[in-house]
Scaffold this motif. Sequence first.
Motif, PDB file in Angstrom:
ATOM      1  N   MET A   1       0.692  -0.940  -0.194  1.00  0.00           N
ATOM      2  CA  MET A   1      -0.189  -0.341  -0.092  1.00  0.00           C
ATOM      3  C   MET A   1       0.694   1.169  -0.390  1.00  0.00           C
ATOM      4  SD  MET A   1      -3.311   1.043   2.833  1.00  0.00           S
ATOM      5  CE  MET A   1      -4.646   2.200   1.871  1.00  0.00           C
ATOM      6  N   GLU A   2       0.820   1.720  -0.649  1.00  0.00           N
ATOM      7  CA  GLU A   2       1.177   3.623  -1.334  1.00  0.00           C
ATOM      8  C   GLU A   2       1.236   4.248   0.639  1.00  0.00           C
ATOM      9  OE1 GLU A   2       0.269   6.023  -4.467  1.00  0.00           O
ATOM     10  OE2 GLU A   2       0.672   3.909  -5.602  1.00  0.00           O
ATOM     11  N   ILE A   3       2.031   5.249   0.763  1.00  0.00           N
ATOM     12  CA  ILE A   3       1.662   5.909   1.743  1.00  0.00           C
ATOM     13  C   ILE A   3       1.103   6.482   1.800  1.00  0.00           C
ATOM     14  CG2 ILE A   3       3.033   7.321   3.479  1.00  0.00           C
ATOM     15  CD1 ILE A   3       4.283   4.659   4.053  1.00  0.00           C
ATOM     16  N   GLN A  43       7.716   2.026   6.689  1.00  0.00           N
ATOM     17  CA  GLN A  43       7.222   2.143   5.675  1.00  0.00           C
ATOM     18  C   GLN A  43       7.478   1.194   5.456  1.00  0.00           C
ATOM     19  OE1 GLN A  43       9.394   5.767   3.930  1.00  0.00           O
ATOM     20  NE2 GLN A  43       8.909   4.923   1.247  1.00  0.00           N
ATOM     21  N   LYS A  44       8.261   0.182   5.503  1.00  0.00           N
ATOM     22  CA  LYS A  44       8.240  -0.806   4.607  1.00  0.00           C
ATOM     23  C   LYS A  44       6.519  -2.657   5.108  1.00  0.00           C
ATOM     24  CE  LYS A  44      11.006  -5.444   4.598  1.00  0.00           C
ATOM     25  NZ  LYS A  44      12.325  -5.994   5.258  1.00  0.00           N
ATOM     26  N   ILE A  46       3.754  -0.789   6.016  1.00  0.00           N
ATOM     27  CA  ILE A  46       2.710  -0.185   5.157  1.00  0.00           C
ATOM     28  C   ILE A  46       3.001  -0.356   3.807  1.00  0.00           C
ATOM     29  CG2 ILE A  46       1.972   2.186   4.374  1.00  0.00           C
ATOM     30  CD1 ILE A  46       2.871   3.356   6.673  1.00  0.00           C
ATOM     31  N   GLU A  47       3.693  -0.272   2.914  1.00  0.00           N
ATOM     32  CA  GLU A  47       4.757  -0.907   1.825  1.00  0.00           C
ATOM     33  C   GLU A  47       4.468  -2.247   0.892  1.00  0.00           C
ATOM     34  OE1 GLU A  47       7.901   0.887   0.648  1.00  0.00           O
ATOM     35  OE2 GLU A  47       7.456   2.931   0.268  1.00  0.00           O
ATOM     36  N   SER A  48       4.155  -3.143   2.118  1.00  0.00           N
ATOM     37  CA  SER A  48       3.755  -4.696   1.671  1.00  0.00           C
ATOM     38  C   SER A  48       2.591  -5.463   2.484  1.00  0.00           C
ATOM     39  CB  SER A  48       5.708  -5.114   2.491  1.00  0.00           C
ATOM     40  OG  SER A  48       6.011  -4.801   3.830  1.00  0.00           O
ATOM     41  N   GLU A  50      -1.623  -4.728   2.763  1.00  0.00           N
ATOM     42  CA  GLU A  50      -2.352  -4.412   2.356  1.00  0.00           C
ATOM     43  C   GLU A  50      -3.338  -3.791   3.597  1.00  0.00           C
ATOM     44  OE1 GLU A  50      -4.489  -4.295  -0.634  1.00  0.00           O
ATOM     45  OE2 GLU A  50      -2.222  -5.004  -1.223  1.00  0.00           O
TER      46      GLU A  50
END
Length: 100
Positions: A1-3, A43-44, A46-48, A50
Amino acid sequence: MEIVNFINTCVEKGYDWSEGEHEGKPGYFVGCQWLDTVAHFTQKAIESNEWAMLDKQVTQGKNVEHITRIVGYFSRIENWNKSKLGELRDRHNGDYRIEK
């Protein structure tokens, strides 16, 4: 998911969020006042993941509320005794339509 999507979803859900560090790791704190919960996401993370997985960390299993309507009023079933919960399980769904 993008920040940016993560932050927008937090806002839509009514969660409080802020940037900050936890145990030396930068990320985002997300809290739910109604459930009295707070989670920290890097951040990792969130980005990895759903949203559904991230949301589970915010709510921490506390977003379960069961209510039922009986005789014109609402009652929380969490406060019911064992006998009353048994009556609820045994209740049958009927046909309650009003015919004209």
